[in-house]
Design a protein around this motif. Structure first.
Motif, PDB file in Angstrom:
ATOM      1  N   THR A 280       1.164  -0.728   0.258  1.00 58.85           N
ATOM      2  CA  THR A 280       0.138   0.039   0.098  1.00 58.85           C
ATOM      3  C   THR A 280       0.799   1.451   0.269  1.00 58.85           C
ATOM      4  N   TRP A 281       0.847   1.853  -0.851  1.00 60.93           N
ATOM      5  CA  TRP A 281       1.181   3.314  -1.019  1.00 60.93           C
ATOM      6  C   TRP A 281       1.030   4.450   0.333  1.00 60.93           C
ATOM      7  N   LEU A 282       1.509   4.928   0.671  1.00 65.54           N
ATOM      8  CA  LEU A 282       1.415   6.501   1.373  1.00 65.54           C
ATOM      9  C   LEU A 282       1.142   7.829   1.217  1.00 65.54           C
TER      10      LEU A 282
ATOM     11  N   LEU B  94       5.968   3.275   1.047  1.00 64.46           N
ATOM     12  CA  LEU B  94       5.528   2.100   0.465  1.00 64.46           C
ATOM     13  C   LEU B  94       5.266   1.235   1.677  1.00 64.46           C
ATOM     14  N   LEU B  95       4.461   0.824   1.983  1.00 65.69           N
ATOM     15  CA  LEU B  95       4.239  -0.004   3.110  1.00 65.69           C
ATOM     16  C   LEU B  95       3.605  -1.988   2.483  1.00 65.69           C
TER      17      LEU B  95
ATOM     18  N   ALA C 104       5.171   8.174   7.087  1.00 64.89           N
ATOM     19  CA  ALA C 104       5.332   6.706   6.286  1.00 64.89           C
ATOM     20  C   ALA C 104       7.033   7.234   5.610  1.00 64.89           C
ATOM     21  N   ALA C 105       7.020   7.467   5.209  1.00 63.95           N
ATOM     22  CA  ALA C 105       7.953   8.090   4.301  1.00 63.95           C
ATOM     23  C   ALA C 105       9.296   8.770   4.420  1.00 63.95           C
TER      24      ALA C 105
END
Length: 574
Positions: A385-387, A410-411, A511-512
């Motif tokens: 999953t992209w944040l 990206l998770l 997140a990044a």
């Protein structure tokens, strides 16, 4: 302009030469499939009637180089990228063959094409004030009486420095794009035109053996003074003037570049030169010489196929592409007087950046989920999953402050594994993949190693009651608040700060940055020292503490003691 931005094209403006109806129909049929509007304008007519500022356009020319040059004249001032289709004539600039038209457009709309910035020149002369992508020709006027003088003398200056007097049939001042024809015939250099900011002064039929073409930087102002009648033409006659004695011509690099779209269906520059001009170093060769390049390290080649590294490359390209409209709109906020108008600009900036990033990711990774601050979630069918935060630091952006960023993380199974943060105003690209070295513009970065709180510089996020500032300011070398959580974490990673505190965070904010900071050696936790979770199951927003690692326990202890003191004081007051 980055090629990835082409993935968000909303409309096409097509300059159509006569006998190009078949190619136009092909473009219109293709555009229907992609829900893209096509505006057809006969070559020679102005595109202003179909142009709306703020729309993402692709300019297409159907015809030969004359049509392409007309496209440059109209598209370049509006910063519209240009795709040239060679509709049945010999051409150097318009290089897409009609039978490859839709394949080339498919490549463009997927964001796979490249966009080259071609230097243009700006010309001011007697009645002429225009730009050109090829050249300015200043030539002697043929005399009516065959015994009259058949040469001209032109005095040339570079900035304020006198170059000399050229005697012959005239001069050409050419861009790298326009250098091949005239320069080659005058024994001058052929310049590689891609992203080449220079101009070339080429003497025509000079009467002196020592007079050679001169190459100058595009920022140089070239002044030409004629000692008699001469004709001036820009780009083969697209602009024309008659010069008299002592008339002055000023030429310099134009402020706007021509944005030339190149696809895999275009011939590369040297193949085109070889085929059309007889490039002798490829004589009797049918290959491009690529097999003679140094061998590629097979381990590196295999590594590039790794999903996370590929995701990082795509995220970097998407972030740079999104950074361009952000820079464009950021420059407008300082001149806007009313808050409502500023809000409109910020909304447009968010939309454009988000549209570019999510479109690029969806094209490259159609099975991945995408969660963005500015658009509806896209559910994936896998573990990734992209944040996305297309504009972290909105308040800064709205006030003309340069501290804002694009954040793309990206998770994998809800764990951050790849991060890219791009600062458009400083053109800084922070990136990392889990387990590898964090980098800034390709160079490794790492945190500081300070282990004493009184030697540390701290960054804080939103501090609603000023508690963090009051608790830490005197015990450290200072606390700064920049207004961007993503940049805070990147500055921790690069050693510009020793620790970071955020009151509460959205997952796309950090997140990044978490991946980048941890890859640089940082420690990230909650304020109680437990592992920080950017996506808690209950949807809560947690405090975040990040540090260089060496000072982490000291900082947590200090924050805990201050919280205990506050609790005690509140109890005493009660």
């Amino acid at each position: 302009m980055y090629g990835r931005r082409l993935a968000t094209i909303e409309e096409i403006i097509t300059l159509v030469s006569p006998d190009s109806d078949e190619e136009l129909a092909e473009i219109e049929a293709w555009a229907d499939d992609y829900d893209v509007r096509v505006n057809a304008v006969p070559v020679g007519d102005d595109i202003e009637s179909v142009y709306t500022h703020g729309t993402e356009y692709l300019g297409v020319t159907l015809g030969g180089d004359g049509t392409y040059l007309e496209g440059v004249r109209q598209f370049s001032p509006r910063e519209i990228p240009i795709l040239g289709v060679n509709a049945g004539t010999l051409a150097f600039l318009a290089s897409i063959a009609p039978d490859e038209l839709t394949d080339a457009l498919d490549e463009v709309i997927r964001g796979k094409a490249n966009v080259d910035e071609r230097q243009q020149l700006q010309v001011e002369a007697n009645g002429v004030d225009c730009t050109g992508i090829n050249d300015v020709m200043i030539e002697h006027v043929p005399p009516e009486n065959p015994v009259d003088r058949k040469i001209t003398r032109l005095q040339v200056f570079a900035d304020d420095e006198f170059v000399g007097e050229y005697e012959g049939s005239g001069l050409a001042v050419a861009t790298p794009t326009g250098s091949t024809g005239v320069s080659l015939s005058a024994m001058g250099p052929v310049q590689y035109p891609k992203n080449n900011a220079s101009l070339q002064v080429v003497p025509l039929h000079t009467h002196r053996m020592g007079v050679r073409p001169l190459v100058v930087d595009a920022g140089t102002s070239i002044t030409v003074v004629s000692d008699g009648p001469a004709n001036l033409q820009v780009d083969g006659g697209r602009a024309y003037a008659e010069l008299g004695e002592e008339d002055i011509v000023r030429i310099e690099g134009a402020d706007t570049s021509a944005l030339v779209v190149n696809t895999s269906y275009d011939d590369d520059f040297f193949t085109s030169v070889s085929e059309k001009l007889g490039w002798s170093v490829r004589e009797d060769r049918h290959d491009t010489g690529k097999q003679h390049l140094l061998p590629v390290d097979t381990d590196l080649a295999d590594a590039k196929e790794d999903l996370l590294r590929r995701a990082k490359e795509v995220a970097e390209e998407a972030a740079r592409a999104a950074g361009e409209p952000l820079r464009e709109l950021h420059g407008q906020t300082e001149s806007v007087e009313y808050k409502s108008d500023k809000s409109d600009i910020v909304t447009e900036a968010d939309y454009k950046a988000d549209n570019i990033i999510t479109t690029v990711i969806a094209n490259e990774f159609p099975n991945h989920g995408i969660r963005s601050e500015e658009s509806d979630a896209i559910e994936g069918d896998g573990e990734y999953t992209w944040l996305v935060d297309p504009l972290d630091g909105t308040g800064n952006f709205a006030h003309g402050n340069p501290n804002y960023a694009v954040s793309i993380g990206l998770l994998k199974d809800d764990r951050p594994v790849m991060g890219v943060v791009y600062a458009p105003e400083t053109d800084e690209m922070f990136s990392a993949v889990e387990g590898e070295q964090a980098r800034l513009d390709g160079s490794p970065i790492s945190t500081t190693d300070r282990d004493s709180l009184d030697e540390c510089m701290l960054l804080s996020g939103y501090d609603p009651d000023g508690a963090f500032l009051s608790h830490c300011y005197r015990e450290t070398r200072g606390v700064r608040s920049l207004g961007s959580a993503a940049l805070n974490l990147c500055y921790l990673a690069s050693g510009s700060a020793d620790a970071v505190w955020e009151y509460d965070t959205h997952p796309w904010d950090v997140a990044a940055g978490i991946v980048i900071a941890e890859a640089a050696g940082a420690t990230i936790s909650n304020t109680d020292g437990s592992a920080y979770d950017p996506l808690p199951d209950d949807g809560s927003r947690n405090e975040l503490v990040g540090s260089n690692g060496a000072v982490h326990e000291t900082l947590l202890s200090h924050l805990e003691s201050e919280q205990d003191l506050q609790t005690t004081e509140r109890g005493t007051a009660d």
